[in-house]
Design a protein around this motif. Structure first.
Motif, PDB file in Angstrom:
ATOM      1  N   TYR A 182      -1.158   8.765  -9.245  1.00 44.56           N
ATOM      2  CA  TYR A 182       0.199   8.487  -9.730  1.00 44.56           C
ATOM      3  C   TYR A 182       0.312   7.081 -10.314  1.00 44.56           C
ATOM      4  O   TYR A 182       1.130   6.830 -11.203  1.00 44.56           O
ATOM      5  CB  TYR A 182       1.220   8.690  -8.607  1.00 44.56           C
ATOM      6  CG  TYR A 182       1.693  10.108  -8.474  1.00 44.56           C
ATOM      7  CD1 TYR A 182       2.923  10.512  -8.984  1.00 44.56           C
ATOM      8  CD2 TYR A 182       0.896  11.068  -7.852  1.00 44.56           C
ATOM      9  CE1 TYR A 182       3.341  11.831  -8.878  1.00 44.56           C
ATOM     10  CE2 TYR A 182       1.307  12.382  -7.736  1.00 44.56           C
ATOM     11  CZ  TYR A 182       2.539  12.757  -8.250  1.00 44.56           C
ATOM     12  OH  TYR A 182       2.950  14.066  -8.152  1.00 44.56           O
ATOM     13  N   SER A 183      -0.538   6.178  -9.846  1.00 40.91           N
ATOM     14  CA  SER A 183      -0.517   4.803 -10.360  1.00 40.91           C
ATOM     15  C   SER A 183      -0.930   4.730 -11.822  1.00 40.91           C
ATOM     16  O   SER A 183      -0.656   3.735 -12.498  1.00 40.91           O
ATOM     17  CB  SER A 183      -1.437   3.911  -9.519  1.00 40.91           C
ATOM     18  OG  SER A 183      -0.970   3.822  -8.190  1.00 40.91           O
ATOM     19  N   ASP A 184      -1.581   5.775 -12.340  1.00 39.61           N
ATOM     20  CA  ASP A 184      -1.940   5.823 -13.750  1.00 39.61           C
ATOM     21  C   ASP A 184      -0.723   6.068 -14.637  1.00 39.61           C
ATOM     22  O   ASP A 184      -0.781   5.824 -15.855  1.00 39.61           O
ATOM     23  CB  ASP A 184      -2.973   6.929 -14.007  1.00 39.61           C
ATOM     24  CG  ASP A 184      -4.322   6.626 -13.374  1.00 39.61           C
ATOM     25  OD1 ASP A 184      -4.609   5.434 -13.135  1.00 39.61           O
ATOM     26  OD2 ASP A 184      -5.075   7.579 -13.117  1.00 39.61           O
ATOM     27  N   PHE A 185       0.379   6.553 -14.049  1.00 38.66           N
ATOM     28  CA  PHE A 185       1.556   6.915 -14.827  1.00 38.66           C
ATOM     29  C   PHE A 185       2.817   6.146 -14.436  1.00 38.66           C
ATOM     30  O   PHE A 185       3.749   6.032 -15.234  1.00 38.66           O
ATOM     31  CB  PHE A 185       1.845   8.422 -14.657  1.00 38.66           C
ATOM     32  CG  PHE A 185       0.731   9.317 -15.109  1.00 38.66           C
ATOM     33  CD1 PHE A 185       0.640   9.724 -16.431  1.00 38.66           C
ATOM     34  CD2 PHE A 185      -0.236   9.757 -14.214  1.00 38.66           C
ATOM     35  CE1 PHE A 185      -0.380  10.562 -16.855  1.00 38.66           C
ATOM     36  CE2 PHE A 185      -1.262  10.588 -14.627  1.00 38.66           C
ATOM     37  CZ  PHE A 185      -1.342  10.985 -15.954  1.00 38.66           C
ATOM     38  N   ILE A 186       2.845   5.648 -13.204  1.00 36.53           N
ATOM     39  CA  ILE A 186       4.064   5.071 -12.651  1.00 36.53           C
ATOM     40  C   ILE A 186       3.762   3.689 -12.090  1.00 36.53           C
ATOM     41  O   ILE A 186       2.709   3.477 -11.477  1.00 36.53           O
ATOM     42  CB  ILE A 186       4.635   5.995 -11.548  1.00 36.53           C
ATOM     43  CG1 ILE A 186       5.011   7.361 -12.148  1.00 36.53           C
ATOM     44  CG2 ILE A 186       5.836   5.362 -10.866  1.00 36.53           C
ATOM     45  CD1 ILE A 186       5.338   8.419 -11.113  1.00 36.53           C
ATOM     46  N   LEU A 187       4.681   2.759 -12.264  1.00 31.39           N
ATOM     47  CA  LEU A 187       4.483   1.398 -11.760  1.00 31.39           C
ATOM     48  C   LEU A 187       4.353   1.395 -10.240  1.00 31.39           C
ATOM     49  O   LEU A 187       5.057   2.147  -9.553  1.00 31.39           O
ATOM     50  CB  LEU A 187       5.666   0.516 -12.180  1.00 31.39           C
ATOM     51  CG  LEU A 187       5.820   0.266 -13.684  1.00 31.39           C
ATOM     52  CD1 LEU A 187       7.125  -0.494 -13.961  1.00 31.39           C
ATOM     53  CD2 LEU A 187       4.633  -0.504 -14.222  1.00 31.39           C
ATOM     54  N   PRO A 188       3.490   0.563  -9.693  1.00 28.29           N
ATOM     55  CA  PRO A 188       3.267   0.535  -8.237  1.00 28.29           C
ATOM     56  C   PRO A 188       4.537   0.308  -7.431  1.00 28.29           C
ATOM     57  O   PRO A 188       4.702   0.891  -6.352  1.00 28.29           O
ATOM     58  CB  PRO A 188       2.282  -0.625  -8.058  1.00 28.29           C
ATOM     59  CG  PRO A 188       1.580  -0.726  -9.365  1.00 28.29           C
ATOM     60  CD  PRO A 188       2.575  -0.353 -10.412  1.00 28.29           C
ATOM     61  N   ASP A 189       5.452  -0.521  -7.931  1.00 31.19           N
ATOM     62  CA  ASP A 189       6.688  -0.809  -7.198  1.00 31.19           C
ATOM     63  C   ASP A 189       7.600   0.402  -7.086  1.00 31.19           C
ATOM     64  O   ASP A 189       8.523   0.410  -6.268  1.00 31.19           O
ATOM     65  CB  ASP A 189       7.456  -1.951  -7.874  1.00 31.19           C
ATOM     66  CG  ASP A 189       6.761  -3.297  -7.715  1.00 31.19           C
ATOM     67  OD1 ASP A 189       5.841  -3.382  -6.876  1.00 31.19           O
ATOM     68  OD2 ASP A 189       7.132  -4.242  -8.433  1.00 31.19           O
ATOM     69  N   GLU A 190       7.347   1.411  -7.908  1.00 27.69           N
ATOM     70  CA  GLU A 190       8.194   2.607  -7.907  1.00 27.69           C
ATOM     71  C   GLU A 190       7.609   3.723  -7.047  1.00 27.69           C
ATOM     72  O   GLU A 190       8.225   4.776  -6.903  1.00 27.69           O
ATOM     73  CB  GLU A 190       8.388   3.106  -9.343  1.00 27.69           C
ATOM     74  CG  GLU A 190       9.127   2.112 -10.234  1.00 27.69           C
ATOM     75  CD  GLU A 190       9.217   2.576 -11.676  1.00 27.69           C
ATOM     76  OE1 GLU A 190       8.591   3.607 -12.021  1.00 27.69           O
ATOM     77  OE2 GLU A 190       9.929   1.923 -12.455  1.00 27.69           O
ATOM     78  N   LEU A 191       6.435   3.493  -6.486  1.00 26.86           N
ATOM     79  CA  LEU A 191       5.770   4.498  -5.650  1.00 26.86           C
ATOM     80  C   LEU A 191       5.947   4.145  -4.178  1.00 26.86           C
ATOM     81  O   LEU A 191       5.558   3.066  -3.734  1.00 26.86           O
ATOM     82  CB  LEU A 191       4.288   4.573  -6.000  1.00 26.86           C
ATOM     83  CG  LEU A 191       3.956   5.089  -7.405  1.00 26.86           C
ATOM     84  CD1 LEU A 191       2.476   4.895  -7.710  1.00 26.86           C
ATOM     85  CD2 LEU A 191       4.334   6.562  -7.546  1.00 26.86           C
ATOM     86  N   ILE A 192       6.524   5.064  -3.414  1.00 30.07           N
ATOM     87  CA  ILE A 192       6.734   4.871  -1.978  1.00 30.07           C
ATOM     88  C   ILE A 192       5.848   5.865  -1.235  1.00 30.07           C
ATOM     89  O   ILE A 192       6.021   7.081  -1.351  1.00 30.07           O
ATOM     90  CB  ILE A 192       8.214   5.094  -1.585  1.00 30.07           C
ATOM     91  CG1 ILE A 192       9.149   4.252  -2.462  1.00 30.07           C
ATOM     92  CG2 ILE A 192       8.404   4.789  -0.106  1.00 30.07           C
ATOM     93  CD1 ILE A 192       8.946   2.762  -2.343  1.00 30.07           C
ATOM     94  N   VAL A 193       4.884   5.336  -0.501  1.00 36.36           N
ATOM     95  CA  VAL A 193       3.899   6.184   0.186  1.00 36.36           C
ATOM     96  C   VAL A 193       4.429   6.598   1.558  1.00 36.36           C
ATOM     97  O   VAL A 193       4.874   5.758   2.349  1.00 36.36           O
ATOM     98  CB  VAL A 193       2.557   5.440   0.348  1.00 36.36           C
ATOM     99  CG1 VAL A 193       1.538   6.321   1.070  1.00 36.36           C
ATOM    100  CG2 VAL A 193       2.025   5.022  -1.012  1.00 36.36           C
ATOM    101  N   ASP A 194       4.379   7.903   1.843  1.00 35.95           N
ATOM    102  CA  ASP A 194       4.849   8.431   3.123  1.00 35.95           C
ATOM    103  C   ASP A 194       4.147   7.742   4.286  1.00 35.95           C
ATOM    104  O   ASP A 194       2.912   7.709   4.336  1.00 35.95           O
ATOM    105  CB  ASP A 194       4.561   9.939   3.231  1.00 35.95           C
ATOM    106  CG  ASP A 194       5.292  10.751   2.171  1.00 35.95           C
ATOM    107  OD1 ASP A 194       6.207  10.208   1.535  1.00 35.95           O
ATOM    108  OD2 ASP A 194       4.939  11.938   1.999  1.00 35.95           O
ATOM    109  N   ASP A 195       4.923   7.224   5.220  1.00 31.05           N
ATOM    110  CA  ASP A 195       4.311   6.651   6.426  1.00 31.05           C
ATOM    111  C   ASP A 195       5.181   6.854   7.665  1.00 31.05           C
ATOM    112  O   ASP A 195       4.896   6.286   8.719  1.00 31.05           O
ATOM    113  CB  ASP A 195       3.995   5.166   6.229  1.00 31.05           C
ATOM    114  CG  ASP A 195       5.236   4.315   5.960  1.00 31.05           C
ATOM    115  OD1 ASP A 195       6.360   4.832   6.065  1.00 31.05           O
ATOM    116  OD2 ASP A 195       5.066   3.118   5.643  1.00 31.05           O
ATOM    117  N   TYR A 196       6.231   7.664   7.545  1.00 32.29           N
ATOM    118  CA  TYR A 196       7.081   7.927   8.699  1.00 32.29           C
ATOM    119  C   TYR A 196       6.335   8.848   9.659  1.00 32.29           C
ATOM    120  O   TYR A 196       5.628   9.760   9.235  1.00 32.29           O
ATOM    121  CB  TYR A 196       8.401   8.568   8.264  1.00 32.29           C
ATOM    122  CG  TYR A 196       9.535   8.362   9.242  1.00 32.29           C
ATOM    123  CD1 TYR A 196      10.351   7.249   9.150  1.00 32.29           C
ATOM    124  CD2 TYR A 196       9.778   9.288  10.253  1.00 32.29           C
ATOM    125  CE1 TYR A 196      11.395   7.049  10.041  1.00 32.29           C
ATOM    126  CE2 TYR A 196      10.813   9.097  11.148  1.00 32.29           C
ATOM    127  CZ  TYR A 196      11.619   7.974  11.041  1.00 32.29           C
ATOM    128  OH  TYR A 196      12.640   7.775  11.930  1.00 32.29           O
TER     129      TYR A 196
END
Length: 213
Positions: free
Chosen positions: A83-97
Motif C-alpha cells: 500500500y505504501s507504493d500508492f498511499i502516503l505513509p502518514d495515511e496508512l494506519i496499521v491494525d494493532d488493537y
C-alpha cells in the motif's frame, strides 16, 4: 432544527449544499477506508485492484473528497509495504488493537484519533454514491445523540458508510475491557451501542464487489 428531506435521485438545492458545508466545518469527521480484510473470494487484495487509473482504496477515498476532511486507510501489517507504493505513509494506519475481527481496524484508528468521529467505508463499495453519504451525514448532524449511525437492511445493519462517534467507541472499549472477547464483529458493535438506523433507499450503493468486474 434544520429539517431536510432528501430524494437521492435528485441534486440537492444550492442553499442546502451551502448549509451542509457549514455544518461539516463544525463537526469532527475523519474518513476511514477499511482495507484490512483477507479478500479470500477475490483471490487478491481488493484495495489494490486497479480501477479508473487508480486503485479501489483510493477510489473509495475520492468519494469523500467533498468533505474536505482527512481520510486514512486501515490496513494490516502484511499489506503495509504494497500500500505504501500508492498511499502516503502518514495515511496508512496499521491494525494493532488486541482483538480479532473487522472491528479491529476501527478501534485501531480510534486509538490514534480519539477525538474524531469516524465515517467508515470499506474498499469494495464501488457503487456507493455521494447522496447516500450526504444523507447519513445530515442525519448525524440533525440527531447528534447517538453513538453510531448506519443504514439498516431488513434484519442486517450495514456497518459501512456508517458513522462511529468517539464517545460511542470509548464506551465500546470499556465494554470490551470488562469481558473476555477474542473477536468483535461489527454487528456486536452496533447492537451494544445507541445506534441510529436509517432506511436504505438505494440498495445498489451497498453492493460489495468480490471480483474484478
Amino acid at each position: 432544527m434544520l429539517m431536510v428531506f432528501i430524494n437521492l435521485d435528485r441534486h440537492l438545492p444550492v442553499h442546502i449544499y451551502m448549509i451542509f458545508n457549514k455544518l461539516l466545518l463544525m463537526k469532527n469527521i475523519l474518513g476511514v477506508i477499511l482495507c484490512g480484510g483477507e479478500s479470500k473470494r477475490m483471490g487478491s487484495d481488493k484495495g489494490l485492484t486497479p480501477v479508473q487509473n487508480t486503485i479501489w482504496a483510493k477510489f473509495m477515498a475520492d468519494k469523500l473528497s467533498f468533505l474536505q476532511s482527512q481520510v486514512v486507510f486501515s490496513v494490516n501489517e502484511n499489506q503495509l509495504k504494497k500500500y505504501s507504493d500508492f498511499i502516503l505513509p502518514d495515511e496508512l494506519i496499521v491494525d494493532d488493537y488486541e482483538i480479532k475481527g473487522p472491528a479491529r481496524g476501527l478501534l485501531t484508528v480510534h486509538t490514534r484519533f480519539p477525538d474524531k468521529n469516524i465515517l467508515l467505508l470499506s474498499c469494495d463499495m464501488l457503487e456507493l454514491d455521494e447522496f447516500t453519504i450526504r444523507n447519513i451525514l445530515l442525519v448525524y448532524h440533525q440527531e447528534s445523540g447517538y453513538d453510531y449511525y448506519v443504514y439498516q437492511d431488513e434484519d442486517y445493519a450495514q456497518p459501512f458508510c456508517g458513522i462511529y462517534t468517539g464517545k460511542g467507541l470509548n464506551k465500546l472499549e470499556d465494554l470490551i475491557g470488562s469481558q473476555v472477547l477474542t473477536g468483535v464483529s461489527m454487528q456486536y458493535v452496533l447492537n451494544n451501542g445507541l445506534t441510529k438506523r436509517l432506511v436504505i433507499e438505494r440498495k445498489e450503493a451497498f453492493r460489495n464487489f468480490n471480483y474484478n468486474e
